[in-house]
Write a protein that holds these residues in place. Structure first.
Motif, PDB file in Angstrom:
ATOM      1  N   ASP A  78       0.847  -1.191   0.000  1.00 40.64           N
ATOM      2  CA  ASP A  78       0.000   0.000   0.000  1.00 40.64           C
ATOM      3  C   ASP A  78       0.888   1.249   0.000  1.00 40.64           C
ATOM      4  O   ASP A  78       1.671   1.472   0.931  1.00 40.64           O
ATOM      5  CB  ASP A  78      -0.899  -0.027   1.242  1.00 40.64           C
ATOM      6  CG  ASP A  78      -1.986   1.038   1.209  1.00 40.64           C
ATOM      7  OD1 ASP A  78      -1.713   2.145   0.703  1.00 40.64           O
ATOM      8  OD2 ASP A  78      -3.093   0.764   1.699  1.00 40.64           O
ATOM      9  N   GLU A  79       0.774   2.061  -1.049  1.00 39.31           N
ATOM     10  CA  GLU A  79       1.638   3.231  -1.204  1.00 39.31           C
ATOM     11  C   GLU A  79       1.450   4.260  -0.099  1.00 39.31           C
ATOM     12  O   GLU A  79       2.352   5.065   0.160  1.00 39.31           O
ATOM     13  CB  GLU A  79       1.399   3.883  -2.565  1.00 39.31           C
ATOM     14  CG  GLU A  79       1.859   3.033  -3.737  1.00 39.31           C
ATOM     15  CD  GLU A  79       1.700   3.755  -5.061  1.00 39.31           C
ATOM     16  OE1 GLU A  79       1.072   4.850  -5.061  1.00 39.31           O
ATOM     17  OE2 GLU A  79       2.195   3.242  -6.072  1.00 39.31           O
ATOM     18  N   THR A  80       0.297   4.254   0.560  1.00 45.85           N
ATOM     19  CA  THR A  80       0.081   5.220   1.636  1.00 45.85           C
ATOM     20  C   THR A  80       0.926   4.889   2.860  1.00 45.85           C
ATOM     21  O   THR A  80       1.157   5.751   3.709  1.00 45.85           O
ATOM     22  CB  THR A  80      -1.404   5.271   2.039  1.00 45.85           C
ATOM     23  OG1 THR A  80      -1.798   4.000   2.579  1.00 45.85           O
ATOM     24  CG2 THR A  80      -2.289   5.603   0.838  1.00 45.85           C
ATOM     25  N   ARG A  81       1.375   3.645   2.969  1.00 49.89           N
ATOM     26  CA  ARG A  81       2.202   3.220   4.104  1.00 49.89           C
ATOM     27  C   ARG A  81       3.651   2.957   3.709  1.00 49.89           C
ATOM     28  O   ARG A  81       4.556   3.072   4.540  1.00 49.89           O
ATOM     29  CB  ARG A  81       1.619   1.939   4.727  1.00 49.89           C
ATOM     30  CG  ARG A  81       0.254   2.137   5.336  1.00 49.89           C
ATOM     31  CD  ARG A  81       0.353   2.974   6.602  1.00 49.89           C
ATOM     32  NE  ARG A  81      -0.977   3.217   7.169  1.00 49.89           N
ATOM     33  CZ  ARG A  81      -1.178   3.810   8.330  1.00 49.89           C
ATOM     34  NH1 ARG A  81      -0.158   4.223   9.039  1.00 49.89           N
ATOM     35  NH2 ARG A  81      -2.397   4.010   8.765  1.00 49.89           N
ATOM     36  N   PHE A  82       3.863   2.558   2.452  1.00 49.75           N
ATOM     37  CA  PHE A  82       5.186   2.167   1.999  1.00 49.75           C
ATOM     38  C   PHE A  82       5.519   2.905   0.695  1.00 49.75           C
ATOM     39  O   PHE A  82       5.157   2.447  -0.387  1.00 49.75           O
ATOM     40  CB  PHE A  82       5.253   0.654   1.772  1.00 49.75           C
ATOM     41  CG  PHE A  82       4.803  -0.155   2.953  1.00 49.75           C
ATOM     42  CD1 PHE A  82       5.646  -0.381   4.031  1.00 49.75           C
ATOM     43  CD2 PHE A  82       3.509  -0.674   3.014  1.00 49.75           C
ATOM     44  CE1 PHE A  82       5.235  -1.109   5.124  1.00 49.75           C
ATOM     45  CE2 PHE A  82       3.081  -1.411   4.098  1.00 49.75           C
ATOM     46  CZ  PHE A  82       3.944  -1.627   5.171  1.00 49.75           C
ATOM     47  N   PRO A  83       6.182   4.051   0.789  1.00 41.26           N
ATOM     48  CA  PRO A  83       6.563   4.769  -0.429  1.00 41.26           C
ATOM     49  C   PRO A  83       7.391   3.874  -1.362  1.00 41.26           C
ATOM     50  O   PRO A  83       8.244   3.115  -0.905  1.00 41.26           O
ATOM     51  CB  PRO A  83       7.404   5.936   0.109  1.00 41.26           C
ATOM     52  CG  PRO A  83       6.939   6.111   1.524  1.00 41.26           C
ATOM     53  CD  PRO A  83       6.599   4.738   2.015  1.00 41.26           C
ATOM     54  N   SER A  84       7.122   3.947  -2.663  1.00 38.26           N
ATOM     55  CA  SER A  84       7.795   3.101  -3.664  1.00 38.26           C
ATOM     56  C   SER A  84       7.767   1.641  -3.213  1.00 38.26           C
ATOM     57  O   SER A  84       8.803   1.002  -3.012  1.00 38.26           O
ATOM     58  CB  SER A  84       9.235   3.556  -3.885  1.00 38.26           C
ATOM     59  OG  SER A  84       9.299   4.903  -4.291  1.00 38.26           O
ATOM     60  N   PRO A  85       6.574   1.077  -3.035  1.00 40.64           N
ATOM     61  CA  PRO A  85       6.457  -0.252  -2.439  1.00 40.64           C
ATOM     62  C   PRO A  85       7.120  -1.371  -3.244  1.00 40.64           C
ATOM     63  O   PRO A  85       7.491  -2.398  -2.669  1.00 40.64           O
ATOM     64  CB  PRO A  85       4.943  -0.475  -2.355  1.00 40.64           C
ATOM     65  CG  PRO A  85       4.364   0.426  -3.390  1.00 40.64           C
ATOM     66  CD  PRO A  85       5.262   1.620  -3.416  1.00 40.64           C
ATOM     67  N   GLU A  86       7.292  -1.190  -4.550  1.00 39.02           N
ATOM     68  CA  GLU A  86       7.906  -2.241  -5.355  1.00 39.02           C
ATOM     69  C   GLU A  86       9.421  -2.245  -5.229  1.00 39.02           C
ATOM     70  O   GLU A  86      10.082  -3.182  -5.688  1.00 39.02           O
ATOM     71  CB  GLU A  86       7.511  -2.064  -6.831  1.00 39.02           C
ATOM     72  CG  GLU A  86       6.007  -2.130  -7.080  1.00 39.02           C
ATOM     73  CD  GLU A  86       5.385  -3.413  -6.551  1.00 39.02           C
ATOM     74  OE1 GLU A  86       6.038  -4.470  -6.643  1.00 39.02           O
ATOM     75  OE2 GLU A  86       4.247  -3.359  -6.051  1.00 39.02           O
ATOM     76  N   THR A  87       9.977  -1.216  -4.607  1.00 40.42           N
ATOM     77  CA  THR A  87      11.424  -1.132  -4.427  1.00 40.42           C
ATOM     78  C   THR A  87      11.836  -1.904  -3.179  1.00 40.42           C
ATOM     79  O   THR A  87      11.243  -1.738  -2.115  1.00 40.42           O
ATOM     80  CB  THR A  87      11.875   0.331  -4.291  1.00 40.42           C
ATOM     81  OG1 THR A  87      11.475   1.052  -5.455  1.00 40.42           O
ATOM     82  CG2 THR A  87      13.380   0.422  -4.127  1.00 40.42           C
ATOM     83  N   PHE A  88      12.871  -2.742  -3.325  1.00 41.09           N
ATOM     84  CA  PHE A  88      13.406  -3.462  -2.171  1.00 41.09           C
ATOM     85  C   PHE A  88      14.484  -2.612  -1.522  1.00 41.09           C
ATOM     86  O   PHE A  88      15.573  -2.433  -2.062  1.00 41.09           O
ATOM     87  CB  PHE A  88      13.985  -4.813  -2.612  1.00 41.09           C
ATOM     88  CG  PHE A  88      14.696  -5.544  -1.499  1.00 41.09           C
ATOM     89  CD1 PHE A  88      13.985  -6.129  -0.471  1.00 41.09           C
ATOM     90  CD2 PHE A  88      16.089  -5.634  -1.487  1.00 41.09           C
ATOM     91  CE1 PHE A  88      14.636  -6.793   0.564  1.00 41.09           C
ATOM     92  CE2 PHE A  88      16.749  -6.299  -0.464  1.00 41.09           C
ATOM     93  CZ  PHE A  88      16.018  -6.878   0.558  1.00 41.09           C
ATOM     94  N   THR A  89      14.165  -2.043  -0.375  1.00 41.98           N
ATOM     95  CA  THR A  89      15.120  -1.203   0.341  1.00 41.98           C
ATOM     96  C   THR A  89      14.796  -1.218   1.827  1.00 41.98           C
ATOM     97  O   THR A  89      13.632  -1.076   2.210  1.00 41.98           O
ATOM     98  CB  THR A  89      15.090   0.250  -0.195  1.00 41.98           C
ATOM     99  OG1 THR A  89      16.037   1.034   0.528  1.00 41.98           O
ATOM    100  CG2 THR A  89      13.710   0.871  -0.064  1.00 41.98           C
TER     101      THR A  89
END
Length: 372
Positions: A290-301
């Protein structure tokens, strides 16, 4: 977001994917594994594990769950799991010693990912490690999604095995979880202990195996993160949380899937009425992106704040979370500090996904390395 979907078994269900809604429902005691008419309830899959509900009332379900947590919480507390860390570290070092003696590429899944969680959970529960290949077959059978007979046979074998182990430990108790369950449970509850122990044995190794494999894949596909961890191993706990949050590069699940639960009472949420008895799929994987909780969610960081829902939330938060975190942190600390280079020996597309199993994962994980 809440929408109607069809389960792998072909039955209707509600799928919830919004982070806040999933988190709210994970903590809602009106959702559980019970149903007044399980034979006619909507099914999630043909697996005996989470495929369909068991017969119980809402009150019985919550009483059983409260009892289970009370019995297991002391053994699986974060404090007790931290005390296991030196032993887990020693096991990891031993397994990596054995790995580097093998010709390259070697199968990390078989050499480390599988062996470590099995060694640890066997020690905790008091299950003979030499029986690992036997209960491994039963674990894989019982989690099969598309063969109900195979799944039921695997569960029956595992339950029978645990029942026999419970009887042995009644006569010769040890310093282990099963012995403590026997001691703290009134006589006549041996079948309940056996079923609970079978579930602990399954969950204590199958799920962690898949996450270790996922971490190896993600670090292989993101060499910049490998380099960052090598330079600063103190950030490995943050990397572990990101491995837990991030989906596997090998997809084994439909986006219209989630953790199956049943409404034990009518539930109204986000303007939607969910009738009692309906199947609800809690989209933890989707909520974790969810982008509202995890900015750039597809990025592994690795993230300073990572409130993922992989272990659940609320009264049903995974009791094995502290153990899994210890195992994962020790594995990736050892790998990052011991090897100068380390990663997949083949392209991800060449790996074999275990699509037919509930926990997913891969069948093999060939890796290459150079020693620091």
């Amino acid at each position: 977001m809440i929408k109607r979907v069809t389960t792998p078994a072909g039955d209707p269900a509600w799928l919830v994917t919004d982070y806040d809604l999933v988190k709210t429902l994970l903590a809602d005691r009106r959702l559980g594994r019970a149903h007044p008419d399980p034979d006619n309830a909507p099914k999630f899959s043909d697996s005996v594990l989470l495929g369909k509900p068991h017969k119980a009332t809402e009150e019985e379900e919550n009483e059983r769950h409260t009892w289970m947590r009370r019995m297991l919480a002391p053994s699986f507390s974060a404090r007790n799991m931290e005390q296991l860390r030196p032993g887990v570290r020693h096991l990891v070092d031993t397994l990596l010693d054995e790995l580097v003696e093998q010709p390259q590429p070697a199968d990390f899944h078989e050499a480390v990912s599988f062996k470590l969680p099995v060694l640890v959970i066997c020690e905790l529960l008091g299950v003979p490690y030499e029986d690992r290949e036997t209960f491994r077959r039963w674990s894989e059978a019982m989690s099969t999604l598309n063969d109900p007979r195979k799944s039921q046979d695997g569960f029956t074998n595992m339950w029978t095995y645990m029942g026999e182990l419970v009887e042995r430990k009644k006569k010769e108790p040890g310093d282990d979880v099963i012995s403590r369950l026997i001691e703290g449970t009134p006589p006549g509850q041996e079948e309940v202990i056996a079923q609970l122990s079978a579930g602990l044995l399954f969950a204590g190794h199958e799920t962690t195996v898949a996450v270790i494999d996922r971490g190896v894949m993600l670090l292989s596909l993101n060499p910049d993160q490998w380099d960052a961890l090598s330079k600063n191993p103190s950030t490995i706990p943050d990397a572990v949380e990101e491995i837990l949050r991030h989906p596997s590069p090998i997809s084994t699940r439909s986006e219209d899937s989630g953790m199956p639960r049943y409404a034990m009472s009518d539930i109204g949420i986000d303007g939607v009425h969910i009738p009692s008895g309906d199947l609800v799929l809690l989209g933890v994987l989707q909520a974790n992106r969810d982008e509202t909780r995890f900015p750039s969610p597809e990025t592994f960081t690795p993230r300073e704040t990572n409130p993922h829902l992989t272990f659940g939330h609320g009264p049903r938060f995974c009791i094995g979370a502290p153990l899994a975190r210890v195992e994962l942190t020790e594995v990736f600390t050892a790998v990052v500090t011991r090897f100068e280079t380390f990663g997949l020996a083949v392209d991800v597309s060449q790996l074999t996904p275990r699509k037919e199993l509930l926990v997913g994962g891969v069948a093999q994980l060939p890796v290459r390395w150079t020693v620091a």
